[in-house]
Design a protein around this motif. Structure first.
Motif, PDB file in Angstrom:
ATOM      1  N   ALA A 230      -4.196   9.817   1.989  1.00 33.77           N
ATOM      2  CA  ALA A 230      -5.629   9.506   2.015  1.00 33.77           C
ATOM      3  C   ALA A 230      -5.838   8.086   2.502  1.00 33.77           C
ATOM      4  O   ALA A 230      -5.090   7.175   2.118  1.00 33.77           O
ATOM      5  CB  ALA A 230      -6.220   9.648   0.606  1.00 33.77           C
ATOM      6  N   ASP A 231      -6.830   7.923   3.363  1.00 33.60           N
ATOM      7  CA  ASP A 231      -7.233   6.567   3.756  1.00 33.60           C
ATOM      8  C   ASP A 231      -8.678   6.637   4.224  1.00 33.60           C
ATOM      9  O   ASP A 231      -9.073   7.610   4.876  1.00 33.60           O
ATOM     10  CB  ASP A 231      -6.342   6.020   4.880  1.00 33.60           C
ATOM     11  CG  ASP A 231      -6.419   4.501   4.959  1.00 33.60           C
ATOM     12  OD1 ASP A 231      -5.408   3.832   4.661  1.00 33.60           O
ATOM     13  OD2 ASP A 231      -7.513   3.974   5.286  1.00 33.60           O
ATOM     14  N   ILE A 232      -9.451   5.593   3.870  1.00 36.94           N
ATOM     15  CA  ILE A 232     -10.852   5.603   4.301  1.00 36.94           C
ATOM     16  C   ILE A 232     -10.970   5.288   5.794  1.00 36.94           C
ATOM     17  O   ILE A 232     -12.024   5.493   6.382  1.00 36.94           O
ATOM     18  CB  ILE A 232     -11.726   4.602   3.503  1.00 36.94           C
ATOM     19  CG1 ILE A 232     -11.032   3.248   3.391  1.00 36.94           C
ATOM     20  CG2 ILE A 232     -12.079   5.147   2.128  1.00 36.94           C
ATOM     21  CD1 ILE A 232     -11.906   2.176   2.760  1.00 36.94           C
TER      22      ILE A 232
ATOM     23  N   THR B 134      -0.531  -1.391   5.932  1.00 34.67           N
ATOM     24  CA  THR B 134       0.796  -1.945   6.218  1.00 34.67           C
ATOM     25  C   THR B 134       1.878  -1.253   5.387  1.00 34.67           C
ATOM     26  O   THR B 134       2.849  -0.697   5.928  1.00 34.67           O
ATOM     27  CB  THR B 134       0.806  -3.468   5.911  1.00 34.67           C
ATOM     28  OG1 THR B 134      -0.279  -4.056   6.617  1.00 34.67           O
ATOM     29  CG2 THR B 134       2.104  -4.113   6.300  1.00 34.67           C
ATOM     30  N   VAL B 135       1.716  -1.260   4.069  1.00 36.64           N
ATOM     31  CA  VAL B 135       2.775  -0.723   3.206  1.00 36.64           C
ATOM     32  C   VAL B 135       2.805   0.806   3.249  1.00 36.64           C
ATOM     33  O   VAL B 135       3.880   1.424   3.338  1.00 36.64           O
ATOM     34  CB  VAL B 135       2.601  -1.225   1.748  1.00 36.64           C
ATOM     35  CG1 VAL B 135       3.702  -0.672   0.860  1.00 36.64           C
ATOM     36  CG2 VAL B 135       2.614  -2.754   1.708  1.00 36.64           C
ATOM     37  N   GLY B 136       1.615   1.427   3.214  1.00 34.89           N
ATOM     38  CA  GLY B 136       1.557   2.891   3.230  1.00 34.89           C
ATOM     39  C   GLY B 136       2.233   3.454   4.474  1.00 34.89           C
ATOM     40  O   GLY B 136       3.016   4.418   4.398  1.00 34.89           O
TER      41      GLY B 136
ATOM     42  N   ALA C 240       7.968  -9.315   2.357  1.00 34.95           N
ATOM     43  CA  ALA C 240       6.743  -8.588   2.706  1.00 34.95           C
ATOM     44  C   ALA C 240       7.016  -7.818   3.998  1.00 34.95           C
ATOM     45  O   ALA C 240       8.136  -7.812   4.512  1.00 34.95           O
ATOM     46  CB  ALA C 240       5.584  -9.556   2.894  1.00 34.95           C
ATOM     47  N   GLY C 241       5.952  -7.168   4.494  1.00 27.70           N
ATOM     48  CA  GLY C 241       6.075  -6.422   5.748  1.00 27.70           C
ATOM     49  C   GLY C 241       6.120  -4.931   5.496  1.00 27.70           C
ATOM     50  O   GLY C 241       6.441  -4.477   4.393  1.00 27.70           O
ATOM     51  N   ASP C 242       5.782  -4.165   6.526  1.00 30.02           N
ATOM     52  CA  ASP C 242       5.634  -2.717   6.354  1.00 30.02           C
ATOM     53  C   ASP C 242       6.928  -2.025   5.933  1.00 30.02           C
ATOM     54  O   ASP C 242       6.978  -1.357   4.889  1.00 30.02           O
ATOM     55  CB  ASP C 242       5.046  -2.080   7.627  1.00 30.02           C
ATOM     56  CG  ASP C 242       5.862  -2.380   8.888  1.00 30.02           C
ATOM     57  OD1 ASP C 242       6.804  -3.208   8.827  1.00 30.02           O
ATOM     58  OD2 ASP C 242       5.561  -1.782   9.937  1.00 30.02           O
TER      59      ASP C 242
HETATM   60  N1  LIG Z   1       1.482  -6.167   3.251  1.00 26.58           N
HETATM   61  C1  LIG Z   1       2.620  -6.464   2.617  1.00 26.58           C
HETATM   62  O1  LIG Z   1       3.583  -6.910   3.219  1.00 26.58           O
HETATM   63  C2  LIG Z   1       2.722  -6.251   1.123  1.00 26.58           C
HETATM   64  C3  LIG Z   1       3.926  -6.608   0.468  1.00 26.58           C
HETATM   65  C4  LIG Z   1       4.063  -6.362  -0.897  1.00 26.58           C
HETATM   66  C5  LIG Z   1       3.010  -5.792  -1.593  1.00 26.58           C
HETATM   67  N2  LIG Z   1       1.844  -5.485  -0.938  1.00 26.58           N
HETATM   68  C6  LIG Z   1       0.781  -4.832  -1.712  1.00 26.58           C
HETATM   69  O2  LIG Z   1       0.625  -3.508  -1.238  1.00 26.58           O
HETATM   70  C7  LIG Z   1      -0.730  -3.097  -1.358  1.00 26.58           C
HETATM   71  C8  LIG Z   1      -1.227  -2.637   0.004  1.00 26.58           C
HETATM   72  O3  LIG Z   1      -1.175  -3.727   0.908  1.00 26.58           O
HETATM   73  P1  LIG Z   1      -1.313  -3.529   2.487  1.00 26.58           P
HETATM   74  O4  LIG Z   1      -0.918  -4.834   3.091  1.00 26.58           O
HETATM   75  O5  LIG Z   1      -0.602  -2.308   2.906  1.00 26.58           O
HETATM   76  O6  LIG Z   1      -2.893  -3.345   2.621  1.00 26.58           O
HETATM   77  P2  LIG Z   1      -3.687  -2.829   3.903  1.00 26.58           P
HETATM   78  O7  LIG Z   1      -2.860  -3.008   5.134  1.00 26.58           O
HETATM   79  O8  LIG Z   1      -5.038  -3.445   3.850  1.00 26.58           O
HETATM   80  O9  LIG Z   1      -3.800  -1.248   3.651  1.00 26.58           O
HETATM   81  C9  LIG Z   1      -4.674  -0.674   2.709  1.00 26.58           C
HETATM   82  C10 LIG Z   1      -5.226   0.611   3.322  1.00 26.58           C
HETATM   83  O10 LIG Z   1      -5.951   1.302   2.302  1.00 26.58           O
HETATM   84  C11 LIG Z   1      -7.211   1.667   2.838  1.00 26.58           C
HETATM   85  N3  LIG Z   1      -8.153   1.798   1.731  1.00 26.58           N
HETATM   86  C12 LIG Z   1      -8.884   0.849   1.105  1.00 26.58           C
HETATM   87  N4  LIG Z   1      -9.622   1.384   0.122  1.00 26.58           N
HETATM   88  C13 LIG Z   1      -9.358   2.693   0.113  1.00 26.58           C
HETATM   89  C14 LIG Z   1      -9.812   3.801  -0.686  1.00 26.58           C
HETATM   90  N5  LIG Z   1     -10.701   3.625  -1.652  1.00 26.58           N
HETATM   91  N6  LIG Z   1      -9.338   5.036  -0.422  1.00 26.58           N
HETATM   92  C15 LIG Z   1      -8.436   5.234   0.577  1.00 26.58           C
HETATM   93  N7  LIG Z   1      -7.975   4.238   1.380  1.00 26.58           N
HETATM   94  C16 LIG Z   1      -8.422   2.978   1.130  1.00 26.58           C
HETATM   95  C17 LIG Z   1      -7.562   0.535   3.785  1.00 26.58           C
HETATM   96  O11 LIG Z   1      -8.579   0.884   4.682  1.00 26.58           O
HETATM   97  P3  LIG Z   1      -9.487  -0.336   5.308  1.00 26.58           P
HETATM   98  O12 LIG Z   1      -8.548  -1.157   6.097  1.00 26.58           O
HETATM   99  O13 LIG Z   1     -10.509   0.368   6.128  1.00 26.58           O
HETATM  100  O14 LIG Z   1     -10.048  -1.069   4.125  1.00 26.58           O
HETATM  101  C18 LIG Z   1      -6.215   0.333   4.470  1.00 26.58           C
HETATM  102  O15 LIG Z   1      -6.008   1.246   5.507  1.00 26.58           O
HETATM  103  C19 LIG Z   1      -1.477  -4.296  -1.926  1.00 26.58           C
HETATM  104  O16 LIG Z   1      -1.568  -4.157  -3.324  1.00 26.58           O
HETATM  105  C20 LIG Z   1      -0.585  -5.471  -1.573  1.00 26.58           C
HETATM  106  O17 LIG Z   1      -0.710  -6.559  -2.484  1.00 26.58           O
HETATM  107  C21 LIG Z   1       1.682  -5.693   0.390  1.00 26.58           C
END
Ligand SMILES: NC(=O)c1ccc[n+]([C@@H]2O[C@H](COP(=O)([O-])OP(=O)(O)OC[C@H]3O[C@@H](n4cnc5c(N)ncnc54)[C@H](OP(=O)(O)O)[C@@H]3O)[C@@H](O)[C@H]2O)c1
Length: 438
Positions: free
Chosen positions: A46-48, A16-18, A304-306
């Motif tokens: 990088a992403d798995i 989401t964030v990336g 929150a959100g992307d």
């Molecule tokens: N979402 C939000 O709105 C939000 C807001 C503020 C802060 N955050 C923070 O931002 C961070 C990311 O959140 P997100 O919501 O973007 O998470 P997410 O959507 O789950 O994205 C994480 C990505 O990283 C991949 N990944 C996991 N382990 C990995 C590794 N070892 N090497 C490479 N890639 C890997 C995941 O793959 P898989 O899916 O296959 O595991 C997934 O594609 C977190 O710390 C969260 O607390 C999020």
């Protein structure tokens, strides 16, 4: 990091964030370059999960499933850790410092639970870490505490920093629907996780207030000392009674600096209906800070959100680019050096909403009032509704300032009275008065 013509970035985690970060960097490239003083070039991601690559336009950008390649890549100045969690993410951040790279991250769990190790290592390797996205999504609260309001001594923070809880409480208030119903809806809409525990029990807000309090109160915080209470036991009746007495219920994250000690907690809280925070609805977040001299400053936005969080991380990259040309010495001592004691909840003072379910008979009110008086608790307002067919009714009190330890003792005694038919409930009340004078 000798070439100062651009900041070269590697992103780890394209969820989401990336993905929001990549889109923000691409759409706003010129503006970001202008504000950063140099272009920000995305070198590798990088992403798995390889599916993430096909969702973005990554022409000319190297892709890999191996985060280590980003860390080892000598072209890269700054690593964006966006995978989340406290295991591999921790290794990534520490390894990036050791490899001479700065870090940006939105990972509040990591910062709240490994602050000392992360910030000490950053200092040891003379690296910087920026983490705007970790608190309040798109709201620029971290940079404000360091910069925009950095000349003020913030002594109080009251924040709505969990969108899931705010969505649920708003729907309960506006539509009169119960907690379970609204939670299910939030899960369907993607506002709540399949396992919502982390949000609704207050952990997420706790991580965020630990970070804010470390900066504002200039003290290391042990996350275990943050008092956490969630919203699972809140009923529509509580919200309705509070509203009628002039208060709105929010899950608040609170930090107060008394200089010799601090108070840092997350719990459901009644606030005056006219306070700005009472009109923060749905998934929106807001952080209300108060500092002698400055007065109140409130930041409001999408928590929150992307794209909101992607914007916050991109703004951290602007800071990282500025660091390249004007590198001040790094000091994150507030995150580990001094530890102001955290006040025991029994010793905090505040006002309270008390709800007792009682038999509808003469003398009940006098009994409860007497017990409250015995514990130095005075009542500012009271409300009683009609008894139902079962002959019981709720009585609600709002108190003046009282010591929490006394309130709990009084409620224990009230609970033991025959006329009281259920365990009395209490919810804290914050009047959030603006401090303006030094
Ligand atoms: N979402 C939000 O709105 C939000 C807001 C503020 C802060 N955050 C923070 O931002 C961070 C990311 O959140 P997100 O919501 O973007 O998470 P997410 O959507 O789950 O994205 C994480 C990505 O990283 C991949 N990944 C996991 N382990 C990995 C590794 N070892 N090497 C490479 N890639 C890997 C995941 O793959 P898989 O899916 O296959 O595991 C997934 O594609 C977190 O710390 C969260 O607390 C999020």
């Amino acid at each position: 990091m000798t070439d100062k013509s651009s900041l070269r970035v590697g992103v780890i985690g394209l969820g989401t964030v990336g993905s929001g970060l990549v889109r923000t960097l691409q759409r706003n490239r010129d503006r970001i370059a202008r504000n950063a003083g140099m272009p920000i070039d995305l070198v590798a991601v990088a992403d798995i999960n390889p599916d993430t690559f096909s969702r973005l336009d990554l022409a000319g950008i190297e892709t890999t499933s191996d985060a280590g390649r980003i860390i080892r890549d000598e072209r890269i100045d700054c690593v964006a850790e966006l995978i989340g969690g406290t295991g591999i993410a921790r290794d990534i951040v520490l390894d990036a410092f050791r490899a001479g790279k700065d870090v940006v991250t939105a990972n509040k769990a990591l910062l709240a639970t490994h602050a000392e190790e992360i910030f000490r290592t950053a200092e040891q390797y003379h690296r910087k870490i920026h983490f705007e996205g970790a608190v309040g999504g798109g709201i620029p609260i971290i940079q404000s505490l360091y910069g925009g309001i950095g000349a003020a001594t913030v002594t109080q923070i009251h924040a709505i920093i969990n969108g899931t809880c705010n969505y649920i409480l708003t729907a309960m208030e506006k539509q009169g629907r119960n907690f379970r119903d609204v939670l299910k809806e939030a899960q369907k809409l993607g506002y709540a996780e399949v396992d919502p525990t982390f949000d609704i029990e207050g952990h997420d807000a706790g991580h965020k207030i630990a970070i804010l309090a470390s900066i504002a109160c200039n003290t290391a915080i042990d996350f275990k000392d943050v008092h956490l209470e969630g919203i699972r036991d809140i009923t529509v009746d509580d919200i309705k009674f509070g509203k009628e007495l002039g208060y709105t219920l929010k899950l608040l994250a609170i930090a107060k600096d008394y200089q010799d000690s601090i108070d840092v907690r997350v719990h459901p809280t009644f606030i005056p209906n006219e306070n700005l925070l009472a009109s923060v609805h749905g998934v929106h977040n807001a952080v209300y800070t108060c500092a002698p001299g400055l007065g109140a400053v409130m930041l409001y936005g999408r928590g929150a959100g992307d794209l909101p969080t992607g914007n916050a991380v991109a703004s951290d990259l602007i800071q990282a680019a500025r660091d390249k040309t004007a590198r001040q010495p790094v000091s994150y001592r507030n995150f580990y050096e001094k530890r102001k004691p955290v006040r025991d909840m029994a010793n905090i003072e505040g006002s309270y909403y008390l709800r007792c379910i009682v038999a509808d008979q003469a003398g009940v009110l006098a009994t409860i009032s007497h017990i409250l008086g015995e514990h130095n608790i005075s009542v500012s307002s009271m409300m009683q509704t009609e008894a139902g067919k079962d002959g019981v009714c709720p009585i609600v009190f709002m108190t003046h300032n009282a010591r929490e330890g006394n309130v709990k003792k009084a409620l224990d005694k009230i609970a033991r009275q025959d006329v009281v038919k259920a365990r009395p409930k209490f919810i804290r009340l914050e009047r959030i008065e603006e401090v303006t004078q030094f």
